[in-house]
Motif scaffolding. Structure first.
Motif, PDB file in Angstrom:
ATOM      1  N   GLU A 291      38.701 -22.485  35.771  1.00 51.97           N
ATOM      2  CA  GLU A 291      38.653 -21.395  34.802  1.00 51.97           C
ATOM      3  C   GLU A 291      37.840 -21.717  33.546  1.00 51.97           C
ATOM      4  N   THR A 292      37.988 -22.915  33.024  1.00 52.72           N
ATOM      5  CA  THR A 292      37.334 -23.268  31.758  1.00 52.72           C
ATOM      6  C   THR A 292      35.934 -23.826  31.978  1.00 52.72           C
ATOM      7  N   THR A 293      35.732 -24.562  33.064  1.00 52.44           N
ATOM      8  CA  THR A 293      34.402 -25.089  33.373  1.00 52.44           C
ATOM      9  C   THR A 293      33.486 -24.002  33.925  1.00 52.44           C
ATOM     10  N   ASN A 294      34.087 -22.898  34.412  1.00 51.37           N
ATOM     11  CA  ASN A 294      33.330 -21.759  34.950  1.00 51.37           C
ATOM     12  C   ASN A 294      32.477 -22.158  36.150  1.00 51.37           C
ATOM     13  N   MET A 295      33.096 -22.893  37.057  1.00 53.47           N
ATOM     14  CA  MET A 295      32.370 -23.337  38.243  1.00 53.47           C
ATOM     15  C   MET A 295      33.168 -23.093  39.518  1.00 53.47           C
ATOM     16  N   ALA A 296      32.401 -22.950  40.603  1.00 54.77           N
ATOM     17  CA  ALA A 296      32.964 -23.002  41.951  1.00 54.77           C
ATOM     18  C   ALA A 296      32.578 -24.355  42.527  1.00 54.77           C
ATOM     19  N   HIS A 297      33.582 -25.161  42.849  1.00 58.44           N
ATOM     20  CA  HIS A 297      33.354 -26.502  43.375  1.00 58.44           C
ATOM     21  C   HIS A 297      33.477 -26.466  44.897  1.00 58.44           C
ATOM     22  N   PHE A 298      32.425 -26.878  45.593  1.00 61.11           N
ATOM     23  CA  PHE A 298      32.432 -26.943  47.054  1.00 61.11           C
ATOM     24  C   PHE A 298      32.847 -28.356  47.472  1.00 61.11           C
ATOM     25  N   ILE A 299      33.923 -28.448  48.247  1.00 60.81           N
ATOM     26  CA  ILE A 299      34.511 -29.730  48.624  1.00 60.81           C
ATOM     27  C   ILE A 299      34.459 -29.886  50.141  1.00 60.81           C
ATOM     28  N   ASP A 300      33.942 -31.013  50.598  1.00 57.66           N
ATOM     29  CA  ASP A 300      33.925 -31.342  52.023  1.00 57.66           C
ATOM     30  C   ASP A 300      35.345 -31.742  52.428  1.00 57.66           C
ATOM     31  N   THR A 301      35.950 -31.024  53.366  1.00 57.10           N
ATOM     32  CA  THR A 301      37.349 -31.294  53.706  1.00 57.10           C
ATOM     33  C   THR A 301      37.521 -32.590  54.491  1.00 57.10           C
ATOM     34  N   ALA A 302      36.441 -33.110  55.064  1.00 53.81           N
ATOM     35  CA  ALA A 302      36.540 -34.376  55.799  1.00 53.81           C
ATOM     36  C   ALA A 302      36.537 -35.573  54.858  1.00 53.81           C
TER      37      ALA A 302
END
Length: 289
Positions: free
Chosen positions: A122-133
């Motif tokens: 919310e505060t960084t205003n980012m969508a973080h893409f995370i590799d689930t592996a």
């Protein structure tokens, strides 16, 4: 927690749960509900056959929103106070990993193939893409102010991220990890700052999206291919989250200030009935059967 019969549209049971219940989801077989008891710093496990709390999960502090992996084995939890995503193994009920993300994480979405997790901060205003592996962040995408929710298209092609204060939904290409379109909203008679996108749901065929617009008291109906708003459906006050019924004939909104939920007919996009529930409803999930 209120249990509502989706056929009669009546409350059939009320269950005492932990403090400040928010995120809610259900196992793919429908046997267990998972509920974020945010102020108790835990996730409660509720057996759907008996409505009894049968266990807890080690969620980390202030769990707010989570998402269940497509195979049903892993729960990904946003921990707002610690700026972490906690990865929980449901079979062992143990923490598998903790992923540092931006400030005030909330929105959680997982790709249909289970390979990618998206968390919004919310505060960084980012969508973080995370590799689930690997549990590593692979991409950070800057979106508009206060992103609240992330929803993948069923074909894995896009992620839709709502920005509450920015007043937009960013459509992110899942291959390039770049924003390909921003959806904006205009409602006659309402100030721009009162239109605050939060919950997002996309139909199984990928044709239409529904976006809860917070204090605008409306749900936007969007053509998910052209990104054009088709209609605004008036519901209760301060609409937060959305959920489809299993047959996708209805979408249900939680209306936090009017203390009710609203059933919307997907065929006509008309609100057909509101049902009074407990105070300040936030999350909603529907039993798969």
């Amino acid at each position: 927690m209120s249990v509502v019969d989706s056929t009669s549209m009546e409350v059939v049971r009320t269950i005492d749960v932990g403090q400040r219940p928010r995120g809610i989801t259900i196992s793919h077989d429908g046997k267990f509900l998972y509920l974020c008891a945010s102020d108790d710093d835990t996730i409660q496990i509720i057996e759907t056959a008996t409505y009894q709390i049968v266990g807890t999960l080690p969620s980390g502090p202030d769990p707010e929103l989570f998402v269940l992996s497509p195979d049903g084995k892993t729960l990904y939890v946003a921990n707002e106070d610690d700026n972490l995503v906690t990865v929980i193994d449901l079979e062992s009920r143990s923490v598998r990993a903790e992923v540092p993300v931006g400030v005030e994480p909330e929105g959680m979405g997982v790709s249909p193939d289970g390979k990618t997790l998206v968390n919004t901060s919310e505060t960084t205003n980012m969508a973080h893409f995370i590799d689930t592996a690997t549990h590593e962040i692979t991409h950070n995408v800057l979106v508009d102010s206060r992103p609240r929710f992330a929803e993948f298209k069923p074909d894995n092609s896009e992620v839709w991220v709502s920005s509450e204060i920015g007043g937009t939904v960013s459509v992110i290409d899942n291959r390039s990890r770049e924003i390909k379109h921003k959806i904006t909203f205009e409602i006659p008679g309402l100030r721009e700052e009162s239109i605050q996108p939060v919950g997002v749901r996309i139909t199984a065929d990928g044709a239409r999206a529904y976006v809860a617009l917070g204090p605008a008291n409306r749900v936007a109906v969007i053509d998910a291919k052209t990104y054009q708003v088709e209609k605004y459906v008036l519901v209760g006050q301060r609409v937060w989250q959305l959920a489809f019924t299993p047959d996708q004939k209805m979408v249900i909104s939680t209306n936090g200030v009017s203390n009710d939920i609203t059933f919307i007919d997907v065929a006509t996009n008309e609100a057909i009935q509101s049902v009074t529930v407990g105070a300040l409803p936030w999350g909603v999930v529907v039993h798969p059967n």
